[in-house]
Design a protein around this motif. Structure first.
Motif, PDB file in Angstrom:
ATOM      1  N   UNK A 161       0.759  17.679  21.939  1.00 34.91           N
ATOM      2  CA  UNK A 161      -0.278  17.021  22.737  1.00 34.91           C
ATOM      3  C   UNK A 161      -0.462  15.578  22.280  1.00 34.91           C
ATOM      4  N   UNK A 162      -0.398  15.349  20.975  1.00 30.59           N
ATOM      5  CA  UNK A 162      -0.564  13.996  20.447  1.00 30.59           C
ATOM      6  C   UNK A 162       0.537  13.067  20.937  1.00 30.59           C
ATOM      7  N   UNK A 163       1.696  13.629  21.250  1.00 32.47           N
ATOM      8  CA  UNK A 163       2.805  12.805  21.715  1.00 32.47           C
ATOM      9  C   UNK A 163       2.700  12.457  23.194  1.00 32.47           C
ATOM     10  N   UNK A 164       1.737  13.049  23.894  1.00 35.86           N
ATOM     11  CA  UNK A 164       1.586  12.792  25.321  1.00 35.86           C
ATOM     12  C   UNK A 164       0.637  11.618  25.569  1.00 35.86           C
ATOM     13  N   UNK A 165       0.856  10.851  26.610  1.00 38.15           N
ATOM     14  CA  UNK A 165      -0.044   9.715  26.940  1.00 38.15           C
ATOM     15  C   UNK A 165      -1.281  10.203  27.682  1.00 38.15           C
ATOM     16  N   UNK A 166      -2.095  11.004  27.017  1.00 38.21           N
ATOM     17  CA  UNK A 166      -3.242  11.642  27.666  1.00 38.21           C
ATOM     18  C   UNK A 166      -4.215  10.597  28.214  1.00 38.21           C
ATOM     19  N   UNK A 167      -4.489   9.574  27.409  1.00 38.65           N
ATOM     20  CA  UNK A 167      -5.484   8.578  27.823  1.00 38.65           C
ATOM     21  C   UNK A 167      -4.983   7.757  29.014  1.00 38.65           C
ATOM     22  N   UNK A 168      -3.710   7.391  29.002  1.00 36.87           N
ATOM     23  CA  UNK A 168      -3.152   6.649  30.135  1.00 36.87           C
ATOM     24  C   UNK A 168      -3.201   7.495  31.405  1.00 36.87           C
ATOM     25  N   UNK A 169      -2.881   8.777  31.276  1.00 37.69           N
ATOM     26  CA  UNK A 169      -2.928   9.663  32.440  1.00 37.69           C
ATOM     27  C   UNK A 169      -4.360   9.838  32.942  1.00 37.69           C
ATOM     28  N   UNK A 170      -5.310   9.899  32.013  1.00 43.95           N
ATOM     29  CA  UNK A 170      -6.718  10.011  32.427  1.00 43.95           C
ATOM     30  C   UNK A 170      -7.150   8.790  33.229  1.00 43.95           C
ATOM     31  N   UNK A 171      -6.759   7.599  32.769  1.00 44.91           N
ATOM     32  CA  UNK A 171      -7.125   6.375  33.488  1.00 44.91           C
ATOM     33  C   UNK A 171      -6.494   6.359  34.881  1.00 44.91           C
ATOM     34  N   UNK A 172      -5.225   6.746  34.962  1.00 45.49           N
ATOM     35  CA  UNK A 172      -4.535   6.738  36.251  1.00 45.49           C
ATOM     36  C   UNK A 172      -5.168   7.747  37.214  1.00 45.49           C
ATOM     37  N   UNK A 173      -5.411   8.958  36.731  1.00 42.04           N
ATOM     38  CA  UNK A 173      -5.945  10.011  37.612  1.00 42.04           C
ATOM     39  C   UNK A 173      -7.377   9.707  38.027  1.00 42.04           C
ATOM     40  N   UNK A 174      -8.212   9.272  37.084  1.00 42.04           N
ATOM     41  CA  UNK A 174      -9.620   9.027  37.403  1.00 42.04           C
ATOM     42  C   UNK A 174      -9.786   7.844  38.356  1.00 42.04           C
ATOM     43  N   UNK A 175      -9.036   6.766  38.118  1.00 36.58           N
ATOM     44  CA  UNK A 175      -9.140   5.629  39.035  1.00 36.58           C
ATOM     45  C   UNK A 175      -8.526   5.955  40.392  1.00 36.58           C
ATOM     46  N   UNK A 176      -7.457   6.769  40.388  1.00 38.37           N
ATOM     47  CA  UNK A 176      -6.893   7.218  41.658  1.00 38.37           C
ATOM     48  C   UNK A 176      -7.888   8.052  42.446  1.00 38.37           C
ATOM     49  N   UNK A 177      -8.655   8.886  41.739  1.00 36.52           N
ATOM     50  CA  UNK A 177      -9.702   9.669  42.399  1.00 36.52           C
ATOM     51  C   UNK A 177     -10.788   8.758  42.964  1.00 36.52           C
ATOM     52  N   UNK A 178     -11.131   7.708  42.211  1.00 37.92           N
ATOM     53  CA  UNK A 178     -12.132   6.760  42.702  1.00 37.92           C
ATOM     54  C   UNK A 178     -11.662   6.036  43.956  1.00 37.92           C
ATOM     55  N   UNK A 179     -10.390   5.639  43.975  1.00 34.57           N
ATOM     56  CA  UNK A 179      -9.843   4.969  45.160  1.00 34.57           C
ATOM     57  C   UNK A 179      -9.859   5.913  46.363  1.00 34.57           C
ATOM     58  N   UNK A 180      -9.448   7.164  46.135  1.00 33.08           N
ATOM     59  CA  UNK A 180      -9.433   8.141  47.228  1.00 33.08           C
ATOM     60  C   UNK A 180     -10.841   8.391  47.755  1.00 33.08           C
ATOM     61  N   UNK A 181     -11.825   8.416  46.852  1.00 31.48           N
ATOM     62  CA  UNK A 181     -13.206   8.631  47.278  1.00 31.48           C
ATOM     63  C   UNK A 181     -13.699   7.483  48.142  1.00 31.48           C
ATOM     64  N   UNK A 182     -13.405   6.252  47.722  1.00 36.35           N
ATOM     65  CA  UNK A 182     -13.835   5.097  48.498  1.00 36.35           C
ATOM     66  C   UNK A 182     -13.166   5.064  49.871  1.00 36.35           C
ATOM     67  N   UNK A 183     -11.890   5.437  49.913  1.00 32.33           N
ATOM     68  CA  UNK A 183     -11.175   5.430  51.191  1.00 32.33           C
ATOM     69  C   UNK A 183     -11.687   6.518  52.135  1.00 32.33           C
ATOM     70  N   UNK A 184     -12.151   7.625  51.567  1.00 37.66           N
ATOM     71  CA  UNK A 184     -12.570   8.746  52.401  1.00 37.66           C
ATOM     72  C   UNK A 184     -13.998   8.620  52.904  1.00 37.66           C
TER      73      UNK A 184
END
Length: 297
Positions: free
Chosen positions: A54-77
């Motif tokens: 798990x430590x070798x995975x880019x967890x924080x980068x993925x969290x930023x990508x997924x959360x901001x992607x969710x925010x964009x989708x929410x604004x568009x919807x």
């Protein structure tokens, strides 16, 4: 974002990041202090509490990508819908600003992911990217209150001040010659202010628990102005308490029966349990010493 949920989404993202940055910065500080090594600055931190894989995975980068992607989708919807149910892109300038802000932080996650994949770009480019994202956010919210009531303007000005402070802290992380923890902690602290203030603005303007602000606002603007300043200072005090309290679990983790191996570049070496044999531990320590020499830290 002109809704209650629209303020809770970015507020939650910033709060989670601030909590994680605070804890991880303290943990790295205590580990480096015990090993008599220099502190290393980075935008993101490995999730070292769940094992090496798990430590070798880019967890924080993925969290930023997924959360901001969710925010964009929410604004568009829902961002372009009016109360009468019609969709108007012309009247959706409010949502355009929020989508642009989400997009900037989405790019931060992409850059951090590229660094994790060892694309040959400078490691601290991620900190530069988050500074640019904060700058875009500050511009958006500084002009967000234009034409609105003085109270709404003041709410957004305080938010812009917290964002500008984050930019200053990120700049110091890059330019300081001898890397220290202070700028990283202050970046986490200012990010906490952003997140908590997003919640305050949401409850103040769009709370589902009372009538809309426009229908209930106090006619005494001076009194409201003083109270809002008081609330912001209260957030500052709470943020400082959170900053100090997170040092306790981080110190405890650094003292546990673990061989804490802190990252030097993006080659993050995870925690090593005491169950590992001594040869493996010495091997990890040797790798750390080599990396220290290579990076002149």
């Amino acid at each position: 974002m002109g809704t209650f949920a629209g303020h809770l989404i970015p507020g939650t993202i910033f709060l989670i990041l601030s909590f994680w940055w605070t804890y991880s910065a303290w943990l790295r500080y205590f580990v480096c202090r015990q090993r008599k090594q220099s502190y290393h600055v980075s935008l993101t931190f490995p999730l070292q509490c769940c094992g090496r894989r798990v430590a070798a995975l880019p967890i924080e980068a993925l969290f930023i990508i997924i959360s901001t992607g969710f925010g964009i989708a929410t604004e568009l919807s829902i961002g372009f819908h009016h109360r009468d149910g019609h969709i108007s892109f012309y009247m959706g300038a409010n949502s355009y600003q929020h989508i642009a802000t989400y997009m900037m932080f989405f790019l931060v996650g992409i850059i951090d992911l590229l660094i994790h994949c060892r694309v040959p770009i400078p490691e601290h480019l991620s900190i530069v990217a988050v500074n640019v994202a904060f700058a875009a956010e500050a511009i958006s919210f500084y002009f967000h209150g234009h034409g609105r009531s003085p109270i709404e303007v003041q709410l957004h000005v305080f938010l812009a001040l917290a964002i500008c402070a984050s930019i200053i802290c990120g700049t110091f992380e890059i330019i300081q010659r001898e890397k220290q923890i202070y700028a990283t902690l202050m970046r986490a602290y200012c990010t906490f202010l952003q997140g908590s203030w997003f919640y305050t603005v949401g409850f103040f303007l769009y709370s589902p628990f009372h009538a809309h602000y426009e229908d209930t606002k106090d006619p005494d603007e001076h009194r409201n102005s003083m109270l809002i300043a008081y609330y912001f200072v209260l957030h500052m005090a709470i943020g400082m308490c959170v900053l100090i309290l997170f040092a306790l679990p981080a110190y405890y983790m650094s003292k546990r029966n673990l061989q804490a191996i802190d990252s030097v570049s993006y080659e993050r070496v995870p925690f090593v349990n005491n169950d590992d044999n001594e040869d493996n531990v010495n091997n990890h320590c040797t790798q750390m010493e080599k990396l220290n020499v290579m990076t002149n830290i």
